[in-house]
Motif scaffolding. Structure first.
Motif, PDB file in Angstrom:
ATOM      1  N   HIS A  44      -5.389   1.910  -4.976  1.00 12.11           N
ATOM      2  CA  HIS A  44      -5.488   1.956  -3.509  1.00 12.11           C
ATOM      3  C   HIS A  44      -6.404   0.854  -3.005  1.00 12.11           C
ATOM      4  O   HIS A  44      -6.097   0.168  -2.038  1.00 12.11           O
ATOM      5  CB  HIS A  44      -5.998   3.324  -3.041  1.00 12.11           C
ATOM      6  CG  HIS A  44      -4.937   4.362  -3.009  1.00 12.11           C
ATOM      7  ND1 HIS A  44      -4.048   4.480  -1.976  1.00 12.11           N
ATOM      8  CD2 HIS A  44      -4.614   5.317  -3.904  1.00 12.11           C
ATOM      9  CE1 HIS A  44      -3.219   5.475  -2.223  1.00 12.11           C
ATOM     10  NE2 HIS A  44      -3.537   6.002  -3.389  1.00 12.11           N
ATOM     11  N   ASP A  48      -3.930   8.296  -8.453  1.00 10.09           N
ATOM     12  CA  ASP A  48      -4.822   7.141  -8.624  1.00 10.09           C
ATOM     13  C   ASP A  48      -6.239   7.687  -8.735  1.00 10.09           C
ATOM     14  O   ASP A  48      -7.035   7.546  -7.810  1.00 10.09           O
ATOM     15  CB  ASP A  48      -4.660   6.199  -7.425  1.00 10.09           C
ATOM     16  CG  ASP A  48      -5.444   4.913  -7.551  1.00 10.09           C
ATOM     17  OD1 ASP A  48      -5.859   4.566  -8.670  1.00 10.09           O
ATOM     18  OD2 ASP A  48      -5.651   4.258  -6.513  1.00 10.09           O
ATOM     19  N   TRP A  96       0.837  -1.203   0.000  1.00  9.90           N
ATOM     20  CA  TRP A  96       0.000   0.000   0.000  1.00  9.90           C
ATOM     21  C   TRP A  96       0.873   1.253   0.000  1.00  9.90           C
ATOM     22  O   TRP A  96       0.587   2.222  -0.705  1.00  9.90           O
ATOM     23  CB  TRP A  96      -0.958  -0.007   1.184  1.00  9.90           C
ATOM     24  CG  TRP A  96      -1.950   1.112   1.149  1.00  9.90           C
ATOM     25  CD1 TRP A  96      -2.401   1.782   0.053  1.00  9.90           C
ATOM     26  CD2 TRP A  96      -2.618   1.687   2.259  1.00  9.90           C
ATOM     27  NE1 TRP A  96      -3.325   2.734   0.418  1.00  9.90           N
ATOM     28  CE2 TRP A  96      -3.472   2.704   1.775  1.00  9.90           C
ATOM     29  CE3 TRP A  96      -2.595   1.437   3.619  1.00  9.90           C
ATOM     30  CZ2 TRP A  96      -4.269   3.458   2.602  1.00  9.90           C
ATOM     31  CZ3 TRP A  96      -3.405   2.199   4.447  1.00  9.90           C
ATOM     32  CH2 TRP A  96      -4.224   3.194   3.938  1.00  9.90           C
ATOM     33  N   VAL A 126       1.965   2.616  -3.379  1.00 11.75           N
ATOM     34  CA  VAL A 126       0.989   3.304  -4.237  1.00 11.75           C
ATOM     35  C   VAL A 126       1.125   4.795  -3.955  1.00 11.75           C
ATOM     36  O   VAL A 126       0.547   5.319  -3.020  1.00 11.75           O
ATOM     37  CB  VAL A 126      -0.459   2.820  -3.961  1.00 11.75           C
ATOM     38  CG1 VAL A 126      -1.450   3.571  -4.854  1.00 11.75           C
ATOM     39  CG2 VAL A 126      -0.575   1.326  -4.164  1.00 11.75           C
ATOM     40  N   GLY A 164      -9.071   5.433  -7.839  1.00  7.67           N
ATOM     41  CA  GLY A 164      -8.895   4.753  -6.560  1.00  7.67           C
ATOM     42  C   GLY A 164      -8.691   3.248  -6.648  1.00  7.67           C
ATOM     43  O   GLY A 164      -8.578   2.585  -5.624  1.00  7.67           O
ATOM     44  N   ARG A 191      -2.092   3.633   8.177  1.00  9.31           N
ATOM     45  CA  ARG A 191      -1.101   3.498   7.109  1.00  9.31           C
ATOM     46  C   ARG A 191       0.275   3.447   7.756  1.00  9.31           C
ATOM     47  O   ARG A 191       0.641   4.341   8.510  1.00  9.31           O
ATOM     48  CB  ARG A 191      -1.216   4.670   6.149  1.00  9.31           C
ATOM     49  CG  ARG A 191      -0.390   4.476   4.919  1.00  9.31           C
ATOM     50  CD  ARG A 191      -0.795   5.427   3.824  1.00  9.31           C
ATOM     51  NE  ARG A 191      -0.106   5.046   2.609  1.00  9.31           N
ATOM     52  CZ  ARG A 191      -0.586   5.209   1.408  1.00  9.31           C
ATOM     53  NH1 ARG A 191      -1.762   5.746   1.247  1.00  9.31           N
ATOM     54  NH2 ARG A 191       0.101   4.846   0.362  1.00  9.31           N
TER      55      ARG A 191
END
Length: 95
Positions: free
Chosen positions: A53, A47, A40, A43, A50, A85
């Protein structure tokens, strides 16, 4: 936590509204999930729809990770009650 295995610990050091900034210290369960967080973190480019993601987050959601507050509060489901995250030794938490 992943079940009863500690994945790691978060230590808050600041806030970048609406995100809590934390230092991350890996625990015994980190090895089993680290590649998913790294995927993750990779990335980074735009994007617009999405999809990239979503593809990176879906396996993390399936793990059923939970955050257990040090003050004894109710656990939070990662990617259900909050977004976590982790990138190296840094983490961002939003709930």
């Amino acid at each position: 936590m992943r079940g009863d295995v500690r994945v790691g610990e978060l230590r808050e050091y600041g806030i970048d509204q609406p995100t809590f900034l934390c230092r991350f210290e890996p625990g015994p369960g980190w090895e089993g999930v680290s590649a998913l967080f790294e995927a993750w973190a990779a990335v980074r480019d735009p994007d617009p729809d999405g999809n990239r993601h979503a593809e990176a987050i879906r396996p993390l959601m399936d793990l059923g990770l939970t955050l257990h507050p040090s003050d004894g509060g109710a656990p939070l489901g990662c990617f259900r009650d909050c977004i976590l995250r982790i990138d190296g030794d840094m983490a961002r938490l939003r709930y």
